[in-house]
Motif scaffolding. Structure first.
Motif, mmCIF file in Angstrom:
data_model
loop_
_atom_site.group_PDB
_atom_site.id
_atom_site.type_symbol
_atom_site.label_atom_id
_atom_site.label_comp_id
_atom_site.label_asym_id
_atom_site.label_seq_id
_atom_site.Cartn_x
_atom_site.Cartn_y
_atom_site.Cartn_z
ATOM 1 N N ASP A 72 27.232 -29.980 3.728
ATOM 2 C CA ASP A 72 29.036 -29.781 4.050
ATOM 3 C C ASP A 72 29.003 -28.166 3.430
ATOM 4 N N ALA A 73 29.930 -27.957 3.666
ATOM 5 C CA ALA A 73 30.446 -26.247 2.870
ATOM 6 C C ALA A 73 29.689 -25.777 1.694
ATOM 7 N N PRO A 74 28.860 -25.371 1.525
ATOM 8 C CA PRO A 74 28.013 -24.617 0.236
ATOM 9 C C PRO A 74 29.236 -24.878 -0.759
ATOM 10 N N ALA A 75 30.536 -24.603 -0.800
ATOM 11 C CA ALA A 75 31.525 -24.407 -2.067
ATOM 12 C C ALA A 75 31.204 -25.696 -2.452
ATOM 13 N N ARG A 76 31.618 -26.908 -1.126
ATOM 14 C CA ARG A 76 32.176 -28.447 -0.993
ATOM 15 C C ARG A 76 30.903 -28.545 -1.704
ATOM 16 N N GLN A 77 29.763 -28.150 -1.952
ATOM 17 C CA GLN A 77 28.015 -28.595 -2.114
ATOM 18 C C GLN A 77 28.185 -28.297 -3.626
ATOM 19 N N VAL A 78 29.164 -27.667 -3.573
ATOM 20 C CA VAL A 78 29.516 -27.391 -5.428
ATOM 21 C C VAL A 78 29.478 -28.812 -6.275
#
Lengths: 227, 227, 227, 227
Positions: B94-100
């Motif tokens: 996923d996109a890093p922000a989505r990973q959070v």
DNA sequence: AATGAATGAGTTTTCATTCAT
DNA sequence: TATGAATGAAAACTCATTCAT
């Protein structure tokens, strides 16, 4: 009632018997706190507490009916002190956003040397244990205090419209986290700044952040720490 | 007792005595976790654990050398499982922000019924206690995972330049706080959303927040939850 | 219910775990009695009892919830045994006057090695202490037994019309006195004879004494032991 | 502190410090007796004794070296008083049979409010415990007194030829029994009469009983209480 | 291998005695 | 001297661990 020489101090209970060591209860409370907030309840032994307090074991039991009572006295005492501190801070009449900063500083400072403060004992879960109930009540009062500060900040337009109860728990949790796992290099002020920065970016409004930035006027986009 | 085919007795010269109940260790681990994550270590008695596991006390000791070892096995096991889960989530690309967001959901879900999971034992502080050290190591690995995710997000421009170690502890702390003191009404998804929202506003960049908002492009001012 | 091989003994509880030492509770009761009936309750320590019983202290607490419970079990057990003995004696169908003799013999024999048997503990007097109440009840049952025997003897014309409750207490008191302060030379039978002689002269009728004298007929003036 | 007349200071060189409260030892003895005769030795705490005496705990120790010493002082004091009373009664020059009656009345009256007086301490059995030995000696003196009275009565032909030591213990035992287990309705005189009646029928001669019957001469068959 | 009875080191708590005024 | 606060040895009790089947 009867006029007495002012120098005589308050009371005149005509002390008899061996005079009590002055402020012994407080001394014990203080020394014992240093132990109970650094180790779990069951890992602490009364022998040890007595030694740390510099009193005999019997003296402990003269002032507190049981280990548990001593423990709770310490916890309630501590939480009351923290609350008092926070209340004072909040009464200072700062801008609401500024008050959040005060809360963070006060709370972090308080727990700085009390990393295990909140390690409460659970008498068999939900058993209508008066003490446990009281503990929960005290803890709730504390978070309410934070919650109320946030609500005021919301009213002042410094915090956006969010659930302040949850926000308060998040803030308290952040503080607990950074304190519990801080390294030797993490200084208090640095952590305070970081927590306030992140939290206020998270829940604050532009106005609220501006207050904290300390820049009295001007409508910049609020580049605080970094971009 | 039960008559068994003679042929079986002839073969399999290895297995003597009562055959071990398969997966008993896992059964114990699972049942015991439900107890150890709801009460403090010292409040839990082995009798009780045995009863909860539906095995005799002796069996506990056949599979774990001591109470402490059982406890640590549960903790390590749990933390490993959580880590595995998070690693899977992070590997999803996923996109890093989505990973959070994935981290928050995974972690909160994991602790949902393990509110007291982190109430660890401290063998006399600093005493070069191998187990305690190991515990700290495991715990550190977990927070490292979060920290790394944040660092990737920083690299991707979703998170601004902050101390990711501290940020990770703040995030974990927030989750702990909302979970520990949540009410019966607080649902998982709602808390996930709130935590992610606040945290990402706090540490994210405009780009990072935009990712989470799910709107692929466009340069609005990012009013997310409320004004 | 289900017919089972006679050889199998009673129960078939499919014993699991370490088999209990057979009759351990009884063994403890017996060994502990020897201590508790020779010393006052508070002078006896559980360590000592455990040692005397040849078991660990924990075993004592596995079989009896507390020191007090063990003590009371011993007392109740003893008194029940004595009562059973006396009841057997009374059921023998002797002449009432002869029954008195049996009571004296049985009671003196019972207390012969239990000189401090009756040194009951008084939990703060009259506090509706279930155990103390029970103790009093048991003790009362014992004296009732004696009292009833005397009433039967009265009905049979072997004892004159007196208050049998008081007479029973006198008889028990006499026995206690001679037993408690007997010398090494005082033999059981001699004391039995003396007590019966004095008591029956004191409360008996001529007919009653004649029965004891063993002379089946004749109306002499009953010169028994001495003039 | 308080200014005192100089002249007083010059005179009376003997009495220094606070003058002892007169008869304090006796006051203590009396108040403490009320406690020690109602509960077992180990159930009584010095705090309680001090409170009951209306003095500080330290004062107890100024007058008695230890709890045990205080206890024994009470016992010895009490037994001495009883003995003195009985001796006075015996010195009155009554007819021997009448003296028995006096003994019974005096003893019962003495124990009337001291039901647990005889719950003596047993210094670890046989351990050549000076105090325990002394206690036994005192107790023996008391029974000797009774014994001697009985011997005189024997000499006077009021009591038949029996073992007066045993008879004395029986008499004391009877008294203990009726006193210990008396009901609220049992009056002193009634019990005295009953005990004397039964005992003197039991051990007395016709002459002895006649004396007690109060009929100066004449040879009736002595139907005392009932037929 | 599995089990629960037995065990005793380790804890809390009490209370007779000492001690500072 | 009288006092009651302080003390710590001693006692009850718990519970992790061992052991006999």
């Amino acid at each position: 009632m009867t006029p007495r020489p002012a120098i005589q101090a308050r009371r005149l209970p005509r002390r008899r018997g061996r005079p009590p060591i002055p402020r012994l209860r407080e001394t014990i409370l203080q020394a014992a706190e240093a132990i109970f907030t650094r180790r779990q309840y069951h890992e602490v032994q009364m022998d040890e507490v007595a030694a740390a307090c510099g009193v005999g074991k019997g003296t402990l039991y003269r002032h507190f009916r049981s280990k548990r009572e001593l423990y709770l006295a310490i916890m309630f005492d501590g939480i009351a002190r923290l609350r008092a501190e926070l209340e004072t801070a909040l009464a200072a009449g700062d801008a609401p956003a500024r008050q959040v900063e005060r809360i963070v500083r006060g709370t972090l400072a308080f727990f700085w040397d009390r990393r295990f403060f909140f390690a409460l004992i659970h008498g068999h879960e939900s058993k209508s244990d008066g003490d446990a109930r009281e503990w929960l009540r005290q803890r709730a009062q504390l978070s309410s205090l934070v919650q109320e500060a946030l609500e005021q900040a919301t009213a002042a337009g410094h915090v956006r419209a969010i659930d302040c109860r949850i926000a308060a728990e998040m803030l308290l949790g952040m503080m607990r986290g950074v304190n519990r796992y801080r390294t030797r290099e993490d200084g208090l002020e640095r952590l305070v700044a970081t927590v306030v920065d992140v939290f206020m970016r998270g829940v604050g409004t532009r106005a609220g952040r501006r207050v904290l930035a300390g820049r009295p006027r001007l409508g910049g986009r609020g580049r605080l720490a970094a971009g």
